[in-house]
Design an enzyme around this catalytic site. Structure first.
Site, short mmCIF file in Angstrom:
data_model
loop_
_atom_site.label_atom_id
_atom_site.label_comp_id
_atom_site.label_asym_id
_atom_site.label_seq_id
_atom_site.Cartn_x
_atom_site.Cartn_y
_atom_site.Cartn_z
N GLU A 134 51.92 14.56 74.19
CA GLU A 134 51.07 13.40 73.91
C GLU A 134 49.80 13.80 73.17
OE1 GLU A 134 50.51 11.45 77.68
OE2 GLU A 134 52.46 10.48 77.57
N HIS A 157 44.87 11.65 81.14
CA HIS A 157 45.97 10.75 81.50
C HIS A 157 46.54 11.21 82.82
CE1 HIS A 157 49.60 8.54 81.78
NE2 HIS A 157 50.38 9.57 81.49
#
Length: 283
Positions: A134, A157
Site C-alpha cells: 500500500e 493504517h
C-alpha cells in the site's frame, strides 16, 4: 553493515517510536498477521546528519556520515508525485508483522528515497526489505500533505476492532453520524479528535480508488478516515500522535458497544455539553 540509525539519535528516536506503536497495535489486536501499515516521512532526520547531497558540515567530525547503499534497484511507484522529490520514508515491509516490527524495526521495515523523477524509489537502509504493497496510497497522501504545507509526517493504517464493527451498521456510514456518536461518548474524544471521522464506503483494499477516496476525505478536513468493513487510515505530526487519535476514537466505540451489551442505548453528551467543551478547549 552498521545500521543507519546508530549515528543519528533523532532518526533512532523516530524508528523507536514506530516500533513502540507497532507493539501497541499488536497488543490491542489491531494487527493480525501482517495487517496494517506505517509510513513516516524522515527526510528531516536524514538531512540533519547527511544533508540533501549525502554530506553535511558534520562530516568534519563524523567522516563516516555518508548515506549507506543497499544495492537496491529503482522501483516504480506507479504514479508521479512531484512534491516527494528526494524525500526519505521509513516503511513497514510487505508481508511483515507488526509484532516483529516492534522488536526488530530495521529487519522488518526499510528506509526508502524517492528518486529525482518523482516516479520511483530506492531502498537505502538497512536491508532490501520491500515496502508495504500500500506504499503508493501512503505516498499519495504524503505528497498532498507536503503540497499543502502540512506539518504532518506520519500515516497509519490499522484494524481497530470496535470501530470496524460499527461500520457493519449502515446508518453509521452516513456523513458525520459516527463522528457525532463517538464524540458524545466521552469528553476526550471531542477534545483530542476535534476533526472527527471521515467515512469511505467499501472499496477494494490497496486499490487506487481507495487511495483517492481517502485523500478526498482528508482534504475535507478529517485526520482519521474509516474504511467500511476494513480499518482506519490516520495522519498526524508523528506516528504516536496518529495512533493516539485512533486509540481515543476506538475507546469511544468500546464505551458505546459496552453500553449496548448491557441492554441499553447510551445517552451520550448533549449538543449543549459538546458545544461547551468546544468553547473551553478552543476546538
Amino acid at each position: 553493515m552498521e545500521s543507519i540509525i546508530n549515528n543519528n539519535p533523532e532518526l533512532k528516536r523516530h524508528i523507536e517510536q514506530v516500533a513502540e506503536v507497532a507493539g501497541y497495535l499488536w497488543q490491542k489486536g489491531w494487527a493480525e498477521r501482517n495487517g496494517g501499515n506505517i509510513v513516516v516521512n524522515i527526510t528531516d532526520q536524514i538531512n540533519y546528519l547527511y544533508g540533501c547531497h549525502g554530506v553535511t558540515a558534520l562530516q568534519a567530525r563524523l567522516p563516516q556520515a555518508r548515506l549507506p547503499q543497499c544495492d537496491s534497484p529503482t522501483i516504480p511507484i506507479g504514479t508521479t508525485l512531484p512534491h516527494l522529490k528526494g524525500c526519505y520514508f521509513f516503511c513497514k515491509g510487505t508481508n511483515r508483522r507488526m509484532r516483529d516490527l516492534a522488536r526488530w524495526p530495521m529487519d522488518n521495515g526499510s528506509i526508502i528515497r524517492i528518486t529525482d523523477d518523482c516516479a520511483h524509489y530506492e531502498i537505502i537502509a538497512d536491508k532490501p526489505v520491500k515496502p508495504t504493497s500500500e506504499l503508493p496510497s501512503h505516498l499519495m497522501v504524503h505528497n498532498d500533505l507536503i503540497a499543502k504545507g502540512s506539518p504532518y509526517k506520519a500515516s497509519l493504517h490499522t484494524h481497530p476492532i470496535e470501530l470496524v464493527a460499527m461500520t457493519h451498521h449502515r446508518p453509521f456510514l452516513e456523513k458525520d453520524v459516527l463522528t457525532r456518536l463517538l464524540w458524545s461518548m466521552i469528553p476526550e474524544t471531542r477534545a483530542f479528535c476535534p476533526k472527527g471521522l471521515g467515512i469511505v464506503p467499501y472499496l477494494l483494499p490497496s486499490s487506487v480508488e481507495l487511495a483517492q477516496a481517502t485523500l478526498d476525505r482528508l482534504n475535507e478536513g478529517y485526520d482519521v478516515v474509516m474504511w467500511e468493513k476494513h480499518g482506519v487510515f490516520a495522519v498526524d505530526t508523528d506516528i504516536m500522535a496518529a495512533f493516539d487519535q485512533v486509540d481515543v476514537l476506538n475507546k469511544a466505540a468500546q464505551i458505546y458497544i459496552s453500553a449496548r451489551s448491557m441492554g441499553f442505548i447510551p445517552e451520550g453528551m448533549s449538543d449543549t455539553q459538546m458545544q461547551e467543551l468546544a468553547e473551553v478547549f478552543g476546538l
